[in-house]
Write a protein that holds these residues in place. Structure first.
Motif, PDB file in Angstrom:
ATOM      1  N   PHE A  41       0.835  -1.201   0.000  1.00  0.00           N
ATOM      2  CA  PHE A  41       0.000   0.000   0.000  1.00  0.00           C
ATOM      3  C   PHE A  41       0.872   1.255   0.000  1.00  0.00           C
ATOM      4  O   PHE A  41       0.670   2.161  -0.812  1.00  0.00           O
ATOM      5  CB  PHE A  41      -0.926  -0.016   1.222  1.00  0.00           C
ATOM      6  N   TYR A  42       1.844   1.319   0.889  1.00  0.00           N
ATOM      7  CA  TYR A  42       2.697   2.508   0.973  1.00  0.00           C
ATOM      8  C   TYR A  42       3.620   2.644  -0.234  1.00  0.00           C
ATOM      9  O   TYR A  42       4.004   3.763  -0.584  1.00  0.00           O
ATOM     10  CB  TYR A  42       3.484   2.523   2.285  1.00  0.00           C
ATOM     11  N   ALA A  43       3.936   1.562  -0.878  1.00  0.00           N
ATOM     12  CA  ALA A  43       4.763   1.626  -2.093  1.00  0.00           C
ATOM     13  C   ALA A  43       3.966   2.151  -3.288  1.00  0.00           C
ATOM     14  O   ALA A  43       4.505   2.860  -4.132  1.00  0.00           O
ATOM     15  CB  ALA A  43       5.336   0.247  -2.419  1.00  0.00           C
ATOM     16  N   ARG A  44       2.669   1.814  -3.331  1.00  0.00           N
ATOM     17  CA  ARG A  44       1.848   2.137  -4.504  1.00  0.00           C
ATOM     18  C   ARG A  44       1.071   3.421  -4.380  1.00  0.00           C
ATOM     19  O   ARG A  44       0.508   3.906  -5.373  1.00  0.00           O
ATOM     20  CB  ARG A  44       0.860   1.006  -4.763  1.00  0.00           C
ATOM     21  N   THR A  45       0.979   3.970  -3.182  1.00  0.00           N
ATOM     22  CA  THR A  45       0.178   5.180  -2.983  1.00  0.00           C
ATOM     23  C   THR A  45       1.064   6.324  -2.505  1.00  0.00           C
ATOM     24  O   THR A  45       2.103   6.103  -1.885  1.00  0.00           O
ATOM     25  CB  THR A  45      -0.960   4.948  -1.972  1.00  0.00           C
ATOM     26  N   ASP A  46       0.634   7.536  -2.785  1.00  0.00           N
ATOM     27  CA  ASP A  46       1.414   8.713  -2.402  1.00  0.00           C
ATOM     28  C   ASP A  46       0.657   9.661  -1.475  1.00  0.00           C
ATOM     29  O   ASP A  46       1.233  10.634  -1.001  1.00  0.00           O
ATOM     30  CB  ASP A  46       1.823   9.498  -3.654  1.00  0.00           C
ATOM     31  N   GLY A  47      -0.623   9.396  -1.212  1.00  0.00           N
ATOM     32  CA  GLY A  47      -1.426  10.313  -0.407  1.00  0.00           C
ATOM     33  C   GLY A  47      -0.880  10.525   0.995  1.00  0.00           C
ATOM     34  O   GLY A  47      -1.104  11.572   1.596  1.00  0.00           O
ATOM     35  N   TRP A  48      -0.162   9.558   1.525  1.00  0.00           N
ATOM     36  CA  TRP A  48       0.396   9.665   2.870  1.00  0.00           C
ATOM     37  C   TRP A  48       1.694  10.466   2.899  1.00  0.00           C
ATOM     38  O   TRP A  48       2.169  10.832   3.973  1.00  0.00           O
ATOM     39  CB  TRP A  48       0.622   8.265   3.456  1.00  0.00           C
ATOM     40  N   LEU A  49       2.222  10.750   1.717  1.00  0.00           N
ATOM     41  CA  LEU A  49       3.497  11.462   1.616  1.00  0.00           C
ATOM     42  C   LEU A  49       3.235  12.966   1.611  1.00  0.00           C
ATOM     43  O   LEU A  49       3.303  13.648   0.584  1.00  0.00           O
ATOM     44  CB  LEU A  49       4.258  11.005   0.368  1.00  0.00           C
ATOM     45  N   ARG A  50       2.909  13.462   2.798  1.00  0.00           N
ATOM     46  CA  ARG A  50       2.656  14.886   3.047  1.00  0.00           C
ATOM     47  C   ARG A  50       2.964  15.145   4.520  1.00  0.00           C
ATOM     48  O   ARG A  50       3.188  14.202   5.276  1.00  0.00           O
ATOM     49  CB  ARG A  50       1.237  15.253   2.664  1.00  0.00           C
ATOM     50  N   PRO A  51       2.952  16.401   4.928  1.00  0.00           N
ATOM     51  CA  PRO A  51       3.365  16.687   6.304  1.00  0.00           C
ATOM     52  C   PRO A  51       2.548  15.969   7.376  1.00  0.00           C
ATOM     53  O   PRO A  51       3.104  15.470   8.348  1.00  0.00           O
ATOM     54  CB  PRO A  51       3.213  18.205   6.413  1.00  0.00           C
ATOM     55  N   HIS A  52       1.222  15.904   7.193  1.00  0.00           N
ATOM     56  CA  HIS A  52       0.351  15.298   8.202  1.00  0.00           C
ATOM     57  C   HIS A  52      -0.664  14.409   7.494  1.00  0.00           C
ATOM     58  O   HIS A  52      -1.298  14.833   6.520  1.00  0.00           O
ATOM     59  CB  HIS A  52      -0.377  16.377   9.005  1.00  0.00           C
ATOM     60  N   ASP A  53      -0.814  13.184   7.986  1.00  0.00           N
ATOM     61  CA  ASP A  53      -1.768  12.247   7.396  1.00  0.00           C
ATOM     62  C   ASP A  53      -2.057  11.157   8.430  1.00  0.00           C
ATOM     63  O   ASP A  53      -1.169  10.789   9.214  1.00  0.00           O
ATOM     64  CB  ASP A  53      -1.181  11.628   6.114  1.00  0.00           C
ATOM     65  N   HIS A  54      -3.278  10.627   8.417  1.00  0.00           N
ATOM     66  CA  HIS A  54      -3.625   9.572   9.376  1.00  0.00           C
ATOM     67  C   HIS A  54      -2.742   8.337   9.202  1.00  0.00           C
ATOM     68  O   HIS A  54      -2.557   7.561  10.152  1.00  0.00           O
ATOM     69  CB  HIS A  54      -5.109   9.199   9.261  1.00  0.00           C
ATOM     70  N   ASN A  55      -2.175   8.139   8.030  1.00  0.00           N
ATOM     71  CA  ASN A  55      -1.284   7.002   7.832  1.00  0.00           C
ATOM     72  C   ASN A  55      -0.010   7.111   8.659  1.00  0.00           C
ATOM     73  O   ASN A  55       0.621   6.105   8.959  1.00  0.00           O
ATOM     74  CB  ASN A  55      -0.955   6.827   6.351  1.00  0.00           C
ATOM     75  N   HIS A  56       0.351   8.308   9.067  1.00  0.00           N
ATOM     76  CA  HIS A  56       1.530   8.449   9.924  1.00  0.00           C
ATOM     77  C   HIS A  56       1.272   7.788  11.276  1.00  0.00           C
ATOM     78  O   HIS A  56       2.177   7.170  11.848  1.00  0.00           O
ATOM     79  CB  HIS A  56       1.891   9.914  10.105  1.00  0.00           C
ATOM     80  N   LEU A  57       0.042   7.902  11.770  1.00  0.00           N
ATOM     81  CA  LEU A  57      -0.319   7.206  13.012  1.00  0.00           C
ATOM     82  C   LEU A  57      -0.307   5.696  12.798  1.00  0.00           C
ATOM     83  O   LEU A  57       0.145   4.945  13.668  1.00  0.00           O
ATOM     84  CB  LEU A  57      -1.699   7.658  13.492  1.00  0.00           C
ATOM     85  N   ARG A  58      -0.788   5.266  11.655  1.00  0.00           N
ATOM     86  CA  ARG A  58      -0.748   3.835  11.339  1.00  0.00           C
ATOM     87  C   ARG A  58       0.693   3.333  11.317  1.00  0.00           C
ATOM     88  O   ARG A  58       0.986   2.254  11.826  1.00  0.00           O
ATOM     89  CB  ARG A  58      -1.398   3.569   9.973  1.00  0.00           C
TER      90      ARG A  58
END
Length: 154
Positions: A87-104
């Protein structure tokens, strides 16, 4: 024999709070991984309650010990890690300063460290740091600090 609901889920014998088996969660497409918020606590359990998902399971010391010694549960945890890496290899939405994926990611690092060992956690950490670097390092220093602390055990 599994020692609890989380253990049974990770070993492939049980269901999460929504009635899904681990195989069902692993089969989620990337949009479901992004949009569904109640699976991560089952795939990467912690000994403290989730603030994001009330009623999510809490890992007990006895259940953690049983997961650590069960090959099937370890394989399930590794399969969940591998799914999240895809998921993290194929998506870029989490690559920003703040995102719920950072908590994940923080949760994943804690669970990997505590249940599979520091080497497993370090490998996942290196992976997310490399993705962040490839994207021009958009993730905030605060999130990076949380990840480092999760890896270190703080």
């Amino acid at each position: 024999m599994t020692a609890g609901r989380i253990h049974a889920f990770l070993a492939g014998d049980g269901r999460d709070g929504a009635g899904r088996r681990l195989a069902d969660v692993l089969a989620f497409d990337d949009a479901r991984i992004e949009g569904v918020h109640d699976f991560i606590q089952w795939c990467f359990p912690l000994p403290e309650a989730s603030r994001a998902v009330p009623g999510a399971p809490v890992l007990t010391p006895d259940e953690a010990a049983s997961i650590r010694t069960d090959a099937a549960a370890g394989a399930g945890l590794r399969a969940a890690r591998d799914r999240m890496m895809r998921f993290y290899a194929r998506t870029d939405g989490w690559l920003r300063p703040h995102d719920h994926n950072h908590l994940r990611i923080t949760r994943i690092l804690h669970a990997l460290r505590d249940l599979l060992g520091r080497q497993e956690a370090r490998a996942f950490h290196a992976f997310v740091l490399a993705r962040n670097a490839e994207a021009g390092a958009p993730v905030s220093a605060k999130s990076l600090g949380y990840w480092a602390n999760a890896l270190a055990g703080d």
